[in-house]
Design a protein around this motif. Structure first.
Motif, PDB file in Angstrom:
ATOM      1  N   GLY A 247       0.796  -1.206   0.000  1.00  0.00           N
ATOM      2  CA  GLY A 247       0.000   0.000   0.000  1.00  0.00           C
ATOM      3  C   GLY A 247       0.834   1.264   0.000  1.00  0.00           C
ATOM      4  N   PRO A 248       0.184   2.429   0.214  1.00  0.00           N
ATOM      5  CA  PRO A 248      -1.239   2.556   0.551  1.00  0.00           C
ATOM      6  C   PRO A 248      -2.144   2.255  -0.633  1.00  0.00           C
ATOM      7  CG  PRO A 248      -0.271   4.711   0.228  1.00  0.00           C
ATOM      8  CD  PRO A 248       0.866   3.736   0.168  1.00  0.00           C
ATOM      9  N   TYR A 249      -3.391   1.862  -0.334  1.00  0.00           N
ATOM     10  CA  TYR A 249      -4.383   1.531  -1.343  1.00  0.00           C
ATOM     11  C   TYR A 249      -5.366   2.687  -1.486  1.00  0.00           C
ATOM     12  CZ  TYR A 249      -2.793  -3.308  -1.573  1.00  0.00           C
ATOM     13  OH  TYR A 249      -2.046  -4.435  -1.783  1.00  0.00           O
ATOM     14  N   GLU A 250      -5.945   2.804  -2.675  1.00  0.00           N
ATOM     15  CA  GLU A 250      -6.937   3.824  -2.963  1.00  0.00           C
ATOM     16  C   GLU A 250      -8.285   3.146  -3.211  1.00  0.00           C
ATOM     17  OE1 GLU A 250      -6.509   7.173  -2.993  1.00  0.00           O
ATOM     18  OE2 GLU A 250      -4.415   6.896  -2.352  1.00  0.00           O
ATOM     19  N   TYR A 251      -9.268   3.556  -2.430  1.00  0.00           N
ATOM     20  CA  TYR A 251     -10.606   2.995  -2.614  1.00  0.00           C
ATOM     21  C   TYR A 251     -11.148   3.361  -3.995  1.00  0.00           C
ATOM     22  CZ  TYR A 251     -15.689   2.619  -2.275  1.00  0.00           C
ATOM     23  OH  TYR A 251     -17.003   2.331  -2.531  1.00  0.00           O
ATOM     24  N   ILE A 252     -11.715   2.369  -4.704  1.00  0.00           N
ATOM     25  CA  ILE A 252     -12.248   2.580  -6.051  1.00  0.00           C
ATOM     26  C   ILE A 252     -13.764   2.489  -6.069  1.00  0.00           C
ATOM     27  CG2 ILE A 252     -12.331   1.692  -8.414  1.00  0.00           C
ATOM     28  CD1 ILE A 252      -9.720   3.006  -7.771  1.00  0.00           C
ATOM     29  N   GLY A 253     -14.324   1.448  -5.477  1.00  0.00           N
ATOM     30  CA  GLY A 253     -15.770   1.266  -5.521  1.00  0.00           C
ATOM     31  C   GLY A 253     -16.172  -0.118  -5.056  1.00  0.00           C
ATOM     32  N   ASN A 254     -17.322  -0.567  -5.517  1.00  0.00           N
ATOM     33  CA  ASN A 254     -17.845  -1.878  -5.134  1.00  0.00           C
ATOM     34  C   ASN A 254     -17.897  -2.791  -6.350  1.00  0.00           C
ATOM     35  OD1 ASN A 254     -18.268  -0.561  -2.717  1.00  0.00           O
ATOM     36  ND2 ASN A 254     -20.216  -1.588  -2.338  1.00  0.00           N
ATOM     37  N   ALA A 255     -17.502  -4.022  -6.150  1.00  0.00           N
ATOM     38  CA  ALA A 255     -17.561  -5.021  -7.212  1.00  0.00           C
ATOM     39  C   ALA A 255     -18.983  -5.559  -7.343  1.00  0.00           C
ATOM     40  CB  ALA A 255     -16.594  -6.159  -6.911  1.00  0.00           C
ATOM     41  N   PRO A 256     -19.296  -6.193  -8.476  1.00  0.00           N
ATOM     42  CA  PRO A 256     -20.644  -6.747  -8.682  1.00  0.00           C
ATOM     43  C   PRO A 256     -20.822  -8.086  -7.986  1.00  0.00           C
ATOM     44  CG  PRO A 256     -19.318  -7.147 -10.611  1.00  0.00           C
ATOM     45  CD  PRO A 256     -18.462  -6.321  -9.687  1.00  0.00           C
ATOM     46  N   ALA A 257     -20.401  -8.149  -6.750  1.00  0.00           N
ATOM     47  CA  ALA A 257     -20.534  -9.362  -5.940  1.00  0.00           C
ATOM     48  C   ALA A 257     -20.620  -8.929  -4.489  1.00  0.00           C
ATOM     49  CB  ALA A 257     -19.354 -10.296  -6.162  1.00  0.00           C
ATOM     50  N   TYR A 258     -20.885  -9.839  -3.592  1.00  0.00           N
ATOM     51  CA  TYR A 258     -21.050  -9.466  -2.195  1.00  0.00           C
ATOM     52  C   TYR A 258     -20.706 -10.666  -1.324  1.00  0.00           C
ATOM     53  CZ  TYR A 258     -25.505 -11.564  -3.628  1.00  0.00           C
ATOM     54  OH  TYR A 258     -26.448 -12.388  -4.173  1.00  0.00           O
TER      55      TYR A 258
END
Length: 304
Positions: A247-258
């Motif tokens: 890291g550090p990591y950058e938040y991108i979003g949500n994947a089409p799974a859960y």
């Protein structure tokens, strides 16, 4: 070839390809006598040769709000050559490890290296051990007779391991949970033997988190993989990327799974496997199944 073509045609014609794994083992594996289906949650999958191997926990009864837990007395491994038909390979029992008899066999992760197979497993939310075998068919042997990641190694919870081998051959584990609804995952490098730690765990930092986190609040079930030169840190649906594994990591979003998920590549196509929940009408019980869809990685790092 015909099986593969049929599979590809099915995927692209339906757009979403979901597999609900068989609730009953396909071979006699002498599990405890129970009156409930054996669902497969918390799966990680890996391709080896022309087969995909699925390492999973086992719900022998649904989550029941009356007892407030899942009953998970062992782990199982299945394999498939087409992602449709699955064959039982082996079982890992807590009695064959330092844990002893337990119904809290939480998520694990199986991986191959240099002809050996390693199965990292969670002892509830307390610690992580590792079993080794010459084959996913077993038999599995507790490599250490004690935890690889002992309780209180960090300020997180030592469970839900994810094993990852980078392009340069270096191997890592991620693990952990949240702390005050904030990221509290750790990464630690493994020695070449895959059963000892090389240095101390490092906390993974994630930037660009939304001010109102909502559904992206981290829980557990971290997963690490790599695509197009980017490292992806996932915690269920949300994911973040970095050019550096630490890291550090950058938040991108949500994947089409859960749910508890994992990414893998099979015949040059990326997939994500994840845990599906189904609740009864009274909302007292929750059933978990393994599901699967294909995904694509875009140039900007996003997942669709």
């Amino acid at each position: 070839m015909r099986i593969r073509k049929n599979l590809i045609n099915f995927i692209y014609s339906s757009l979403v390809f979901i597999i609900f794994f068989s609730c009953y083992s396909q071979q006699k594996i002498n599990p405890p006598k129970i009156n409930a289906p054996l669902a497969m949650p918390d799966i990680n999958m890996v391709q080896y040769g022309d087969r995909v191997y699925a390492f999973s926990g086992t719900d022998v009864m649904p989550y029941n709000k009356d007892i407030n837990t899942f009953i998970m007395p062992y782990w199982r491994c299945y394999s498939s050559s087409d992602l449709v038909n699955w064959t039982f390979e082996s079982m890992l029992k807590p009695e064959d490890t330092y844990i002893g008899k337990s119904d809290k066999c939480f998520a694990g992760h199986g991986i191959e290296r240099n002809g050996k197979w390693y199965w990292y497993f969670s002892n509830f939310v307390n610690d992580v051990g590792v079993a080794v075998s010459d084959s996913p068919k077993g038999p599995w042997k507790d490599a250490l007779g004690e935890p690889l990641l002992p309780k209180d190694l960090t300020d997180s919870h030592e469970y839900d391991p994810c094993a990852f081998i980078d392009d340069d051959g270096r191997a890592y584990l991620t693990f952990g949970s949240h702390k005050n609804k904030k990221i509290n995952y750790y990464i630690v490098e493994l020695n070449d033997d895959m059963v000892s730690l090389k240095g101390e765990p490092k906390k993974l930092e994630v930037n660009n988190m939304p001010k109102n986190p909502g559904a992206i609040i981290p829980v557990d079930a971290s997963f690490l993989h790599k695509s197009n030169g980017l490292y992806y840190l996932s915690w269920r649906s949300p994911y973040a990327v970095s050019k550096n594994i630490n890291g550090p990591y950058e938040y991108i979003g949500n994947a089409p799974a859960y749910g508890h998920l994992g990414y893998f590549k099979f015949n040059n196509q990326w997939f994500v496997n994840f845990t599906t929940l189904k609740q009864d009408k009274g909302m007292r019980r929750r059933y978990r199944f393994g599901s699967l869809i294909y995904v694509h990685f875009n140039d900007d790092g996003s997942i669709t």
